[in-house]
Design a protein around this motif. Sequence first.
Motif, PDB file in Angstrom:
ATOM      1  N   VAL A  92     -19.881  30.955  16.309  1.00  0.00           N
ATOM      2  CA  VAL A  92     -20.321  29.740  16.849  1.00  0.00           C
ATOM      3  C   VAL A  92     -20.074  29.785  18.333  1.00  0.00           C
ATOM      4  CG1 VAL A  92     -20.204  27.245  16.920  1.00  0.00           C
ATOM      5  CG2 VAL A  92     -19.979  28.473  14.890  1.00  0.00           C
ATOM      6  N   CYS A  93     -20.842  29.807  19.179  1.00  0.00           N
ATOM      7  CA  CYS A  93     -20.850  29.714  20.752  1.00  0.00           C
ATOM      8  C   CYS A  93     -21.541  28.648  21.432  1.00  0.00           C
ATOM      9  CB  CYS A  93     -21.175  31.068  21.275  1.00  0.00           C
ATOM     10  SG  CYS A  93     -20.171  32.654  20.670  1.00  0.00           S
ATOM     11  N   GLN A  94     -20.771  27.568  21.943  1.00  0.00           N
ATOM     12  CA  GLN A  94     -21.164  26.738  22.473  1.00  0.00           C
ATOM     13  C   GLN A  94     -20.529  26.161  23.911  1.00  0.00           C
ATOM     14  OE1 GLN A  94     -23.258  22.936  20.867  1.00  0.00           O
ATOM     15  NE2 GLN A  94     -21.179  22.452  21.042  1.00  0.00           N
ATOM     16  N   GLY A  95     -21.183  26.287  25.018  1.00  0.00           N
ATOM     17  CA  GLY A  95     -20.479  26.116  26.166  1.00  0.00           C
ATOM     18  C   GLY A  95     -19.578  27.210  26.575  1.00  0.00           C
ATOM     19  N   THR A  96     -18.367  26.765  26.625  1.00  0.00           N
ATOM     20  CA  THR A  96     -17.059  27.676  26.777  1.00  0.00           C
ATOM     21  C   THR A  96     -16.304  27.873  25.472  1.00  0.00           C
ATOM     22  OG1 THR A  96     -15.772  25.648  27.709  1.00  0.00           O
ATOM     23  CG2 THR A  96     -17.042  26.943  29.367  1.00  0.00           C
ATOM     24  N   ILE A 119     -15.798  29.701  21.950  1.00  0.00           N
ATOM     25  CA  ILE A 119     -16.353  30.580  20.986  1.00  0.00           C
ATOM     26  C   ILE A 119     -15.421  30.911  19.633  1.00  0.00           C
ATOM     27  CG2 ILE A 119     -16.258  33.387  20.848  1.00  0.00           C
ATOM     28  CD1 ILE A 119     -16.449  33.704  23.762  1.00  0.00           C
ATOM     29  N   GLN A 120     -16.146  30.747  18.696  1.00  0.00           N
ATOM     30  CA  GLN A 120     -15.192  30.671  17.408  1.00  0.00           C
ATOM     31  C   GLN A 120     -15.664  31.763  16.458  1.00  0.00           C
ATOM     32  OE1 GLN A 120     -16.122  26.830  15.685  1.00  0.00           O
ATOM     33  NE2 GLN A 120     -14.800  25.770  16.896  1.00  0.00           N
ATOM     34  N   VAL A 154     -10.662  32.655  14.790  1.00  0.00           N
ATOM     35  CA  VAL A 154     -10.730  32.806  16.524  1.00  0.00           C
ATOM     36  C   VAL A 154     -11.454  31.242  17.029  1.00  0.00           C
ATOM     37  CG1 VAL A 154     -11.731  33.833  18.285  1.00  0.00           C
ATOM     38  CG2 VAL A 154     -10.764  34.972  16.435  1.00  0.00           C
ATOM     39  N   ASP A 155     -10.694  30.873  17.887  1.00  0.00           N
ATOM     40  CA  ASP A 155     -11.078  29.597  18.521  1.00  0.00           C
ATOM     41  C   ASP A 155     -10.319  29.370  19.819  1.00  0.00           C
ATOM     42  OD1 ASP A 155     -12.380  27.143  18.914  1.00  0.00           O
ATOM     43  OD2 ASP A 155     -11.232  26.028  17.378  1.00  0.00           O
ATOM     44  N   GLU A 199     -21.043  18.878  17.571  1.00  0.00           N
ATOM     45  CA  GLU A 199     -19.717  18.458  17.496  1.00  0.00           C
ATOM     46  C   GLU A 199     -19.130  19.725  16.804  1.00  0.00           C
ATOM     47  OE1 GLU A 199     -16.884  15.100  15.216  1.00  0.00           O
ATOM     48  OE2 GLU A 199     -19.001  14.613  15.819  1.00  0.00           O
ATOM     49  N   LEU A 200     -18.159  20.606  17.478  1.00  0.00           N
ATOM     50  CA  LEU A 200     -17.688  21.593  16.672  1.00  0.00           C
ATOM     51  C   LEU A 200     -16.251  21.249  15.899  1.00  0.00           C
ATOM     52  CD1 LEU A 200     -18.156  24.068  19.521  1.00  0.00           C
ATOM     53  CD2 LEU A 200     -19.769  23.527  17.707  1.00  0.00           C
ATOM     54  N   ASP A 201     -16.041  22.113  15.044  1.00  0.00           N
ATOM     55  CA  ASP A 201     -14.728  21.930  14.155  1.00  0.00           C
ATOM     56  C   ASP A 201     -13.604  22.286  15.224  1.00  0.00           C
ATOM     57  OD1 ASP A 201     -12.323  23.257  12.690  1.00  0.00           O
ATOM     58  OD2 ASP A 201     -13.643  22.580  11.109  1.00  0.00           O
ATOM     59  N   GLN A 202     -12.664  21.299  15.158  1.00  0.00           N
ATOM     60  CA  GLN A 202     -11.492  21.228  16.165  1.00  0.00           C
ATOM     61  C   GLN A 202     -10.240  21.301  15.552  1.00  0.00           C
ATOM     62  OE1 GLN A 202     -11.799  18.060  18.955  1.00  0.00           O
ATOM     63  NE2 GLN A 202     -13.633  19.026  19.980  1.00  0.00           N
ATOM     64  N   THR A 203     -10.200  21.739  14.148  1.00  0.00           N
ATOM     65  CA  THR A 203      -9.079  21.659  13.301  1.00  0.00           C
ATOM     66  C   THR A 203      -8.092  22.859  13.881  1.00  0.00           C
ATOM     67  OG1 THR A 203     -10.063  22.879  11.751  1.00  0.00           O
ATOM     68  CG2 THR A 203     -10.085  20.745  11.395  1.00  0.00           C
ATOM     69  N   PRO A 204      -6.838  22.977  13.763  1.00  0.00           N
ATOM     70  CA  PRO A 204      -5.956  23.892  14.446  1.00  0.00           C
ATOM     71  C   PRO A 204      -6.116  25.169  13.496  1.00  0.00           C
ATOM     72  CG  PRO A 204      -4.775  21.964  14.098  1.00  0.00           C
ATOM     73  CD  PRO A 204      -5.832  21.693  13.676  1.00  0.00           C
TER      74      PRO A 204
END
Length: 232
Positions: free
Chosen positions: A151-155, A157-158, A167-168, A223-228
């Motif tokens: 997943v790549c959006q804006g700045t 990278i996951q 990787v996030d 809305e991207l996944d932001q979990t640690p």
Amino acid sequence: MLISRLSLAALLTLLSTAALSAESPNSLSADEQKQGFELLFDGSDLEGWQHNGNWKVADGVIERTGKGGDLVYDVKPVPDDFELRFEWKVAEGSNSGVYYRPGQYEYQILDNERHPNGKVADTTAASLYYCIAPSRDVTKEPGQWNTGRIVCQGTVIQHWLNGEKVVDIDYSKPDAKLTAAIEKLKKRGATLDSRGAKLKLQDHGDPVWYRSIRMRELSGEEELDQTPLKGN
């Protein structure tokens, strides 16, 4: 009665076809269709892909068969903001990669246990190769299918592996560790604003298999996944 029998036969045929489609890894789910995913490989041939005869399709799977170079999706470049989903497996000791941006942006494909790259964290499976190590190893044994996701959006990278985000990064918020990783990326010929590459599956001289390759363009405001990340 004849009409009813014909109608029943037609219905059974439709149900059978739908069941086969649902079971095929090279198909889109109803949810993926709604999200705008495109199927890049339909399981039957390599139409739209460029190679030198060293890749083939067997039983709905893309297989590297010999020397000749990488397999490139030639229809169009990877969108600036995108989500890519795919499945991969390797033989014992195999190495490959999925390239998605110019200048060596690579999702590493690897047998971590048996290949030398598995001894260095930032060159193991699902790493942003040579730059960012995955948070932990969740690969399956050689010969078993793994699910990959980029997943790549804006700045942001996951990289995902087998349903887990490993990787996030958000390179608009650099710290000392990320700055060092970005410098390593530059050594591989990439800059953070590199865009417009064509998707490429690496021929690294080893047996590797791919299937279920699908991609969608993101709006830039998803809305991207932001979990640690989970560590070992």
